[in-house]
Scaffold this motif. Sequence first.
Motif, short mmCIF file in Angstrom:
data_model
loop_
_atom_site.label_atom_id
_atom_site.label_comp_id
_atom_site.label_asym_id
_atom_site.label_seq_id
_atom_site.Cartn_x
_atom_site.Cartn_y
_atom_site.Cartn_z
N UNK A 248 4.15 10.23 -7.62
CA UNK A 248 4.92 10.20 -8.86
C UNK A 248 4.32 10.31 -10.08
N UNK A 249 3.06 9.64 -10.16
CA UNK A 249 2.49 9.38 -11.52
C UNK A 249 1.73 10.81 -11.68
N UNK A 250 1.15 11.16 -10.69
CA UNK A 250 0.58 12.62 -10.84
C UNK A 250 1.39 13.79 -10.68
N UNK A 251 2.31 13.76 -9.84
CA UNK A 251 3.04 14.83 -9.45
C UNK A 251 4.15 15.36 -10.41
N UNK A 252 4.67 14.13 -11.15
CA UNK A 252 5.91 14.46 -11.97
C UNK A 252 5.60 15.25 -13.10
N UNK A 253 4.46 15.16 -13.62
CA UNK A 253 3.98 16.12 -14.85
C UNK A 253 4.20 17.38 -14.74
N UNK B 192 0.73 -1.26 0.01
CA UNK B 192 0.09 0.06 0.02
C UNK B 192 0.94 1.14 0.01
N UNK B 193 2.00 1.14 0.84
CA UNK B 193 2.98 2.37 0.78
C UNK B 193 3.38 2.57 -0.49
N UNK B 194 3.76 1.40 -1.17
CA UNK B 194 4.39 1.56 -2.71
C UNK B 194 3.49 2.21 -3.57
N UNK B 195 2.22 1.84 -3.25
CA UNK B 195 1.20 2.29 -4.38
C UNK B 195 0.82 3.92 -3.97
N UNK B 196 0.97 4.29 -2.73
CA UNK B 196 0.99 5.83 -2.58
C UNK B 196 2.17 6.43 -3.23
N UNK B 197 3.50 5.74 -2.97
CA UNK B 197 4.59 6.64 -3.78
C UNK B 197 4.58 6.67 -5.17
N UNK C 183 -2.13 9.17 -3.32
CA UNK C 183 -0.95 9.52 -3.78
C UNK C 183 -1.32 10.50 -5.16
N UNK C 184 -2.05 10.06 -5.91
CA UNK C 184 -2.74 10.81 -7.17
C UNK C 184 -3.19 12.16 -6.64
N UNK C 185 -4.14 12.15 -5.77
CA UNK C 185 -4.84 13.28 -5.31
C UNK C 185 -3.98 14.32 -4.80
N UNK C 186 -2.86 13.73 -3.91
CA UNK C 186 -1.88 14.54 -3.21
C UNK C 186 -1.12 15.31 -4.38
N UNK C 187 -0.72 14.51 -5.29
CA UNK C 187 0.05 14.85 -6.63
C UNK C 187 -0.57 15.90 -7.34
N UNK C 188 -1.74 15.74 -7.40
CA UNK C 188 -2.67 16.93 -8.10
C UNK C 188 -2.82 18.26 -7.31
N UNK D 239 -0.78 19.19 -4.46
CA UNK D 239 0.47 19.82 -4.41
C UNK D 239 1.19 20.30 -5.54
N UNK D 240 1.09 19.41 -6.44
CA UNK D 240 1.62 19.63 -7.79
C UNK D 240 3.17 19.22 -7.84
N UNK D 241 3.70 18.53 -6.98
CA UNK D 241 5.01 18.03 -7.00
C UNK D 241 4.82 16.75 -6.36
N UNK D 242 5.67 15.69 -6.89
CA UNK D 242 5.85 14.35 -6.31
C UNK D 242 6.32 14.29 -4.81
N UNK D 243 7.46 14.95 -4.60
CA UNK D 243 8.12 14.65 -3.30
C UNK D 243 7.35 14.94 -2.18
#
Length: 276
Positions: A86-91, A77-82, A174-179, A181-185
């Motif tokens: 990455x998938x959403x925020x890296x763009x 599950x933790x890996x899925x969040x990562x 992870x996807x929602x947070x990436x969108x 915050x707009x950054x993966x880290x």
Amino acid sequence: MIATIKAEWRKSRLRPGFLIGAGVIAGVTILVYAANWYLALHPLATRGGDRAIVSLATLYPDQFVNNVMGAAFPIGAAMAIVLGALFAGSEYGWGTVKTMFTQRPGRLTVWAGRMFVFGVWMLIMTFVLFGVGAATSVVVALFQGHAITGPAAVDLAKGIGAIWLVFMVNGSIGLALGVLIRQPAAALGIGLTYVLAVEIIAVRIINLINNGQFKNVTEQFVNQNATALTQSFTSPAFGVISPPTISAEHAVLVLAAWGIGLTIVAAGLLRLRDVT
């Protein structure tokens, strides 16, 4: 939509993050089996040598569906969040979001295509988990001279569906947070902190209020339900285990609601906000 899915798959099929994630899942599964196999064969290493804390019967192929649940959660599950972060925020970091949204199709179509591809990757990781688990259980059976019999097809299907759901819901965090915050880290950091610390602390505090009067509130948390769902896969080979307080049906409904809700929230942010 089809063109969007093809484009997203072309971008992500050789993306290191997904390949590494699948490798980590495989490695963790092998490690869990190896550790349990050692404990089953060396009772002197545990509990003062009175008896092994792991039964060999749980490591054979007919029990591998129940056994891989420990590898899938919480590490999987933790890996899925990562991967979701990455998938959403890296763009955003690459500056490719502007390019995607200034060309056809529309934002929601792009998001739907990206979610579809992400779901495929979570399914691939689920298959890796179960495939490696099945292969490792066969190795154990061969070394121990045990007959090789697989689990019931319906149990296998339920297990795959359950783990895919757990991966997708945590990935959606992870996807929602990436969108957002707009950054993966930062997204993956906040997501992991929430799942591995904040939610656990919140559940304990809420359960202490008025002797657990608000325990029903904690039964709506993501990983309380993920834990209950994975723990519902057991058998007499694992000994007497207290059943989870949350039913598998309730867990599936809550997890599905979280996954759909997070996906809609992320889609709304993409639709309404400026991408710059």
